[in-house]
Design a protein around this motif. Structure first.
Motif, PDB file in Angstrom:
ATOM      1  N   ASN A  18       0.823  -1.209   0.000  1.00  0.00           N
ATOM      2  CA  ASN A  18       0.000   0.000   0.000  1.00  0.00           C
ATOM      3  C   ASN A  18       0.858   1.260   0.000  1.00  0.00           C
ATOM      4  O   ASN A  18       0.556   2.220  -0.692  1.00  0.00           O
ATOM      5  N   ILE A  19       1.912   1.266   0.784  1.00  0.00           N
ATOM      6  CA  ILE A  19       2.806   2.431   0.828  1.00  0.00           C
ATOM      7  C   ILE A  19       3.485   2.625  -0.519  1.00  0.00           C
ATOM      8  O   ILE A  19       3.606   3.737  -1.020  1.00  0.00           O
ATOM      9  N   GLN A  20       3.904   1.518  -1.131  1.00  0.00           N
ATOM     10  CA  GLN A  20       4.563   1.620  -2.429  1.00  0.00           C
ATOM     11  C   GLN A  20       3.602   2.132  -3.489  1.00  0.00           C
ATOM     12  O   GLN A  20       3.981   2.950  -4.333  1.00  0.00           O
ATOM     13  N   GLU A  21       2.347   1.707  -3.454  1.00  0.00           N
ATOM     14  CA  GLU A  21       1.355   2.189  -4.422  1.00  0.00           C
ATOM     15  C   GLU A  21       1.079   3.674  -4.251  1.00  0.00           C
ATOM     16  O   GLU A  21       0.971   4.406  -5.222  1.00  0.00           O
ATOM     17  N   LYS A  22       0.938   4.131  -3.000  1.00  0.00           N
ATOM     18  CA  LYS A  22       0.571   5.518  -2.754  1.00  0.00           C
ATOM     19  C   LYS A  22       1.694   6.496  -3.017  1.00  0.00           C
ATOM     20  O   LYS A  22       1.478   7.586  -3.528  1.00  0.00           O
TER      21      LYS A  22
END
Length: 96
Positions: free
Chosen positions: A89-93
């Protein structure tokens, strides 16, 4: 005894792999990373009335034991975050 696991396996074949994955990640980490420093701490500093029979093998006393416990806790938190998909999720955002 055989019917409930068979019913679970027939409804979701991946359920046992998931259970082994979680059990391996957190059970083994607790067993081999958290418990040894806690046992040494309890042996060294738990009962003040009984002196130690042997010299400590790990130098620096509470500092090194606390560091091992902190490293183990960090690894377990990292495994939990990975299982929850937090890193994805952090990588996507932030990095997409």
């Amino acid at each position: 005894v055989f019917v409930p696991p068979l019913a679970l396996a027939l409804t979701d074949p991946e359920i046992f792999y998931t259970a082994l994955d979680y059990g391996g990640a957190f059970g083994v980490s607790t067993l081999f990373l958290i418990l040894p420093p806690l046992m040494v701490w309890g042996q060294r500093y738990g009962d003040k009335s009984q002196p130690l029979m042997t010299k400590p093998m790990v130098p620096l006393g509470k500092l090194s034991l606390g560091s091992m416990w902190k490293a183990a806790g960090t690894l377990i938190l990292e495994q939990g975050a990975e299982k929850l998909g937090l890193f994805d999720n952090i990588q996507e955002k932030f990095f997409s």
